[in-house]
Design a protein around this motif. Sequence first.
Motif, PDB file in Angstrom:
ATOM      1  N   ALA A   1       0.836  -1.200   0.000  1.00 40.81           N
ATOM      2  CA  ALA A   1       0.000   0.000   0.000  1.00 40.81           C
ATOM      3  C   ALA A   1       0.869   1.248   0.000  1.00 40.81           C
ATOM      4  CB  ALA A   1      -0.927   0.000   1.210  1.00 40.81           C
TER       5      ALA A   1
ATOM      6  N   THR B   1      -9.737   3.856  -4.252  1.00 38.87           N
ATOM      7  CA  THR B   1      -8.426   3.271  -4.538  1.00 38.87           C
ATOM      8  C   THR B   1      -8.401   2.651  -5.927  1.00 38.87           C
ATOM      9  OG1 THR B   1      -9.084   1.157  -3.517  1.00 38.87           O
ATOM     10  CG2 THR B   1      -7.945   2.751  -2.109  1.00 38.87           C
TER      11      THR B   1
ATOM     12  N   GLY C   1      -3.218   2.213  -3.954  1.00 39.62           N
ATOM     13  CA  GLY C   1      -3.149   3.552  -3.380  1.00 39.62           C
ATOM     14  C   GLY C   1      -4.355   4.378  -3.782  1.00 39.62           C
TER      15      GLY C   1
ATOM     16  N   ILE D   1      -4.458   3.133   4.197  1.00 40.44           N
ATOM     17  CA  ILE D   1      -3.801   3.970   3.196  1.00 40.44           C
ATOM     18  C   ILE D   1      -3.819   5.450   3.584  1.00 40.44           C
ATOM     19  CG2 ILE D   1      -4.093   4.859   0.835  1.00 40.44           C
ATOM     20  CD1 ILE D   1      -4.769   1.982   0.009  1.00 40.44           C
TER      21      ILE D   1
END
Length: 205
Positions: free
Chosen positions: A10, A39, A56, A72
């Motif tokens: 991540a 994401t 991400g 994240i």
Amino acid sequence: MDHLDHLVYATPELGRTVEELTGRGIALSPGGPHPGLGTRNHLAALGDHAFLEVIGPDPDQPEPATPRPFGIDELIAPRLVTWAIQVPDLDLALERARAAGHEPGDAVPMSRRRPDGVLLSWRLAFPPDNQGGLIPFVIGWGDTPHPSRGAATGTRLVSLRGEHPDPGRLGLVFAALDTELEVTEAAEPALVAELATVSGTVVLR
């Protein structure tokens, strides 16, 4: 042993991390967005039907209503946050884990669309406490094409290990999940993967 499905790396800045990993010899292919989660990901096949997921924030999505998965939103640098094991029957695997004393979490349906338009659908279960990423989550792909099939090649997983202040406490959990992971004693929990690439060895943690 239930099959290693994928590793989750991540990052707070997906584009920059993909560029950095590519420069280190890890070829990555676009995976796709996770609608509603804010994401998206890129993938690298690791051999033996496993893959590396680099995930991400997706700049093309609005801010999600809930925190992004894998912590994240709190990351300040890329990190190997956890791993997943694949099972043929997710409900049965969760039932067996609970019977053996481990709470694996409830099954949640998810989906994303690949760049070529193919819709991937799967179900997964996150444990309430993954011990710093060392306890894997469980995933079932059903009839969906496995992501490793279309992921960029050229990278191979050499080893996966863990570090934890109390390795002994994790043994019963791995047994309940019918899986295993070498864990050595260390001050803080960490997951460590050694990868072989066209440019040499890369270690992610």
